[in-house]
Design a protein around this motif. Structure first.
Motif, PDB file in Angstrom:
ATOM      1  N   ILE A  22       0.846  -1.198   0.000  1.00 21.54           N
ATOM      2  CA  ILE A  22       0.000   0.000   0.000  1.00 21.54           C
ATOM      3  C   ILE A  22       0.878   1.244   0.000  1.00 21.54           C
ATOM      4  O   ILE A  22       0.647   2.190  -0.770  1.00 21.54           O
ATOM      5  N   LEU A  23       1.890   1.241   0.858  1.00 17.95           N
ATOM      6  CA  LEU A  23       2.777   2.398   0.926  1.00 17.95           C
ATOM      7  C   LEU A  23       3.546   2.583  -0.382  1.00 17.95           C
ATOM      8  O   LEU A  23       3.777   3.707  -0.813  1.00 17.95           O
ATOM      9  N   SER A  24       3.927   1.484  -1.010  1.00 17.32           N
ATOM     10  CA  SER A  24       4.615   1.573  -2.308  1.00 17.32           C
ATOM     11  C   SER A  24       3.721   2.233  -3.351  1.00 17.32           C
ATOM     12  O   SER A  24       4.196   3.010  -4.185  1.00 17.32           O
ATOM     13  N   ASP A  25       2.439   1.930  -3.287  1.00 20.99           N
ATOM     14  CA  ASP A  25       1.492   2.534  -4.234  1.00 20.99           C
ATOM     15  C   ASP A  25       1.267   4.020  -3.957  1.00 20.99           C
ATOM     16  O   ASP A  25       0.876   4.771  -4.857  1.00 20.99           O
ATOM     17  N   LEU A  26       1.508   4.462  -2.717  1.00 20.90           N
ATOM     18  CA  LEU A  26       1.308   5.869  -2.362  1.00 20.90           C
ATOM     19  C   LEU A  26       2.526   6.741  -2.661  1.00 20.90           C
ATOM     20  O   LEU A  26       2.428   7.970  -2.659  1.00 20.90           O
ATOM     21  N   LEU A  27       3.671   6.120  -2.913  1.00 18.85           N
ATOM     22  CA  LEU A  27       4.890   6.893  -3.159  1.00 18.85           C
ATOM     23  C   LEU A  27       4.784   7.835  -4.363  1.00 18.85           C
ATOM     24  O   LEU A  27       5.270   8.965  -4.294  1.00 18.85           O
ATOM     25  N   PRO A  28       4.150   7.452  -5.472  1.00 20.89           N
ATOM     26  CA  PRO A  28       3.993   8.404  -6.579  1.00 20.89           C
ATOM     27  C   PRO A  28       3.195   9.658  -6.187  1.00 20.89           C
ATOM     28  O   PRO A  28       3.443  10.742  -6.728  1.00 20.89           O
ATOM     29  N   VAL A  29       2.281   9.529  -5.239  1.00 19.20           N
ATOM     30  CA  VAL A  29       1.540  10.706  -4.766  1.00 19.20           C
ATOM     31  C   VAL A  29       2.518  11.683  -4.108  1.00 19.20           C
ATOM     32  O   VAL A  29       2.473  12.890  -4.359  1.00 19.20           O
ATOM     33  N   ASP A  57       5.710  11.845  -4.699  1.00 14.93           N
ATOM     34  CA  ASP A  57       6.564  12.373  -5.777  1.00 14.93           C
ATOM     35  C   ASP A  57       5.875  13.544  -6.476  1.00 14.93           C
ATOM     36  O   ASP A  57       6.510  14.568  -6.768  1.00 14.93           O
ATOM     37  N   ASN A  58       4.597  13.409  -6.752  1.00 12.66           N
ATOM     38  CA  ASN A  58       3.856  14.486  -7.431  1.00 12.66           C
ATOM     39  C   ASN A  58       3.720  15.718  -6.547  1.00 12.66           C
ATOM     40  O   ASN A  58       3.772  16.849  -7.044  1.00 12.66           O
ATOM     41  N   LEU A  59       3.547  15.536  -5.250  1.00 16.36           N
ATOM     42  CA  LEU A  59       3.506  16.683  -4.341  1.00 16.36           C
ATOM     43  C   LEU A  59       4.863  17.394  -4.331  1.00 16.36           C
ATOM     44  O   LEU A  59       4.922  18.634  -4.344  1.00 16.36           O
ATOM     45  N   ASP A  60       5.946  16.621  -4.327  1.00 18.18           N
ATOM     46  CA  ASP A  60       7.291  17.214  -4.381  1.00 18.18           C
ATOM     47  C   ASP A  60       7.496  17.982  -5.688  1.00 18.18           C
ATOM     48  O   ASP A  60       8.052  19.092  -5.690  1.00 18.18           O
ATOM     49  N   LEU A  61       7.048  17.412  -6.810  1.00 12.81           N
ATOM     50  CA  LEU A  61       7.172  18.092  -8.106  1.00 12.81           C
ATOM     51  C   LEU A  61       6.378  19.396  -8.123  1.00 12.81           C
ATOM     52  O   LEU A  61       6.854  20.428  -8.617  1.00 12.81           O
ATOM     53  N   ALA A  62       5.174  19.356  -7.580  1.00 18.37           N
ATOM     54  CA  ALA A  62       4.349  20.575  -7.536  1.00 18.37           C
ATOM     55  C   ALA A  62       5.047  21.653  -6.722  1.00 18.37           C
ATOM     56  O   ALA A  62       5.055  22.834  -7.110  1.00 18.37           O
ATOM     57  N   LEU A  63       5.639  21.265  -5.598  1.00 18.23           N
ATOM     58  CA  LEU A  63       6.353  22.241  -4.768  1.00 18.23           C
ATOM     59  C   LEU A  63       7.575  22.798  -5.490  1.00 18.23           C
ATOM     60  O   LEU A  63       7.846  24.007  -5.443  1.00 18.23           O
ATOM     61  N   ARG A  81       1.566  17.778   2.053  1.00 19.58           N
ATOM     62  CA  ARG A  81       2.707  16.856   1.963  1.00 19.58           C
ATOM     63  C   ARG A  81       3.226  16.483   3.357  1.00 19.58           C
ATOM     64  O   ARG A  81       3.488  15.311   3.644  1.00 19.58           O
ATOM     65  N   LYS A  82       3.357  17.472   4.230  1.00 20.69           N
ATOM     66  CA  LYS A  82       3.840  17.208   5.586  1.00 20.69           C
ATOM     67  C   LYS A  82       2.880  16.313   6.362  1.00 20.69           C
ATOM     68  O   LYS A  82       3.307  15.393   7.066  1.00 20.69           O
ATOM     69  N   GLN A 124      15.240  11.475  -7.146  1.00 28.09           N
ATOM     70  CA  GLN A 124      13.965  10.957  -6.638  1.00 28.09           C
ATOM     71  C   GLN A 124      14.214  10.427  -5.229  1.00 28.09           C
ATOM     72  O   GLN A 124      15.135   9.644  -5.007  1.00 28.09           O
ATOM     73  N   ARG A 125      13.379  10.856  -4.319  1.00 25.42           N
ATOM     74  CA  ARG A 125      13.532  10.453  -2.921  1.00 25.42           C
ATOM     75  C   ARG A 125      13.291   8.953  -2.768  1.00 25.42           C
ATOM     76  O   ARG A 125      12.439   8.376  -3.434  1.00 25.42           O
ATOM     77  N   GLY A 126      14.041   8.341  -1.854  1.00 23.96           N
ATOM     78  CA  GLY A 126      13.869   6.928  -1.560  1.00 23.96           C
ATOM     79  C   GLY A 126      13.149   6.758  -0.235  1.00 23.96           C
ATOM     80  O   GLY A 126      13.100   7.683   0.584  1.00 23.96           O
ATOM     81  N   TYR A 127      12.604   5.549  -0.006  1.00 21.84           N
ATOM     82  CA  TYR A 127      11.851   5.312   1.236  1.00 21.84           C
ATOM     83  C   TYR A 127      12.168   3.934   1.807  1.00 21.84           C
ATOM     84  O   TYR A 127      12.391   2.977   1.068  1.00 21.84           O
TER      85      TYR A 127
END
Length: 190
Positions: free
Chosen positions: A86-93, A95-101, A121-122, A169-172
């Motif tokens: 589930i968390l792996s599937d949320l990582l692109p979200v 990434d997109n928040l980071d790109l928007a910022l 994001r926080k 790209q940030r890692g987790y």
């Protein structure tokens, strides 16, 4: 010559003897410990059959214990990493928040938008952190192939050689297990 009467007497005597043996008064009663002791006396401890049966029993008990321990370990690991997919599937979200910022950060017209996205994001990161998710890979950290994936080389004179110059790209990491390595540029001086 014994007569018919003698035969009858013998038969009656035999009947009486048989009845005496069968009567509960003559019945032998042993405690469980005495029965076990008798059993041990009549079965040779050095007997191959007995030692094989004992070895087989011990092996079966050991195997049962090993299976029980393995199931407990697997269950704990399943619980620990249940949120992994589930968390792996949320990582692109994220990434997109980071790109928007990153794209709207320098635009004055998007100042309120950037503040809202940053707050979202926080909150999102705090929620994921409660489940054991941690971000890895930031500029200046030492490059570690266990947590970082080198995308290329970069030169930054203010950073030591072999450190991370730029994060692509940030890692987790989830409770010590890498979900996604950080994609980074490694600093190479000279």
């Amino acid at each position: 010559m014994p007569g018919k009467e003698d035969k009858v007497e013998i038969t009656e005597q035999e009947n009486e003897a048989t009845q005496a043996e069968e009567s509960p008064e003559n019945e032998i009663s042993l405690s469980e410990e005495e029965l076990k002791a008798l059993c041990r006396e009549h079965v040779c401890p050095e007997c191959d059959v007995m030692s094989e049966a004992k070895d087989e029993r011990l092996r079966a008990l050991a195997e049962t214990e090993n299976i029980k321990k393995r199931l407990i370990r697997e269950t704990e690991e399943l619980k620990k990493y249940a949120a992994d997919s589930i968390l792996s599937d949320l990582l692109p979200v994220l990434d997109n928040l980071d790109l928007a910022l990153n794209h709207a950060q320098n635009l004055d017209a998007c100042k309120d938008f950037v503040t809202g996205v940053d707050m979202t994001r926080k909150m999102f990161l705090d929620t994921l952190a409660k489940h054991g998710l941690e971000a890895v890979g930031k500029a200046g950290d030492e490059f570690d192939p266990n947590f970082h994936e080198a995308m290329g080389m970069a030169q930054a004179s203010d950073l030591p050689d072999g450190s991370i110059a730029q994060v692509m790209q940030r890692g987790y990491v989830l409770k010590g297990r890498v979900i996604r390595p950080a994609k980074v540029m490694v600093n190479k001086l000279g």
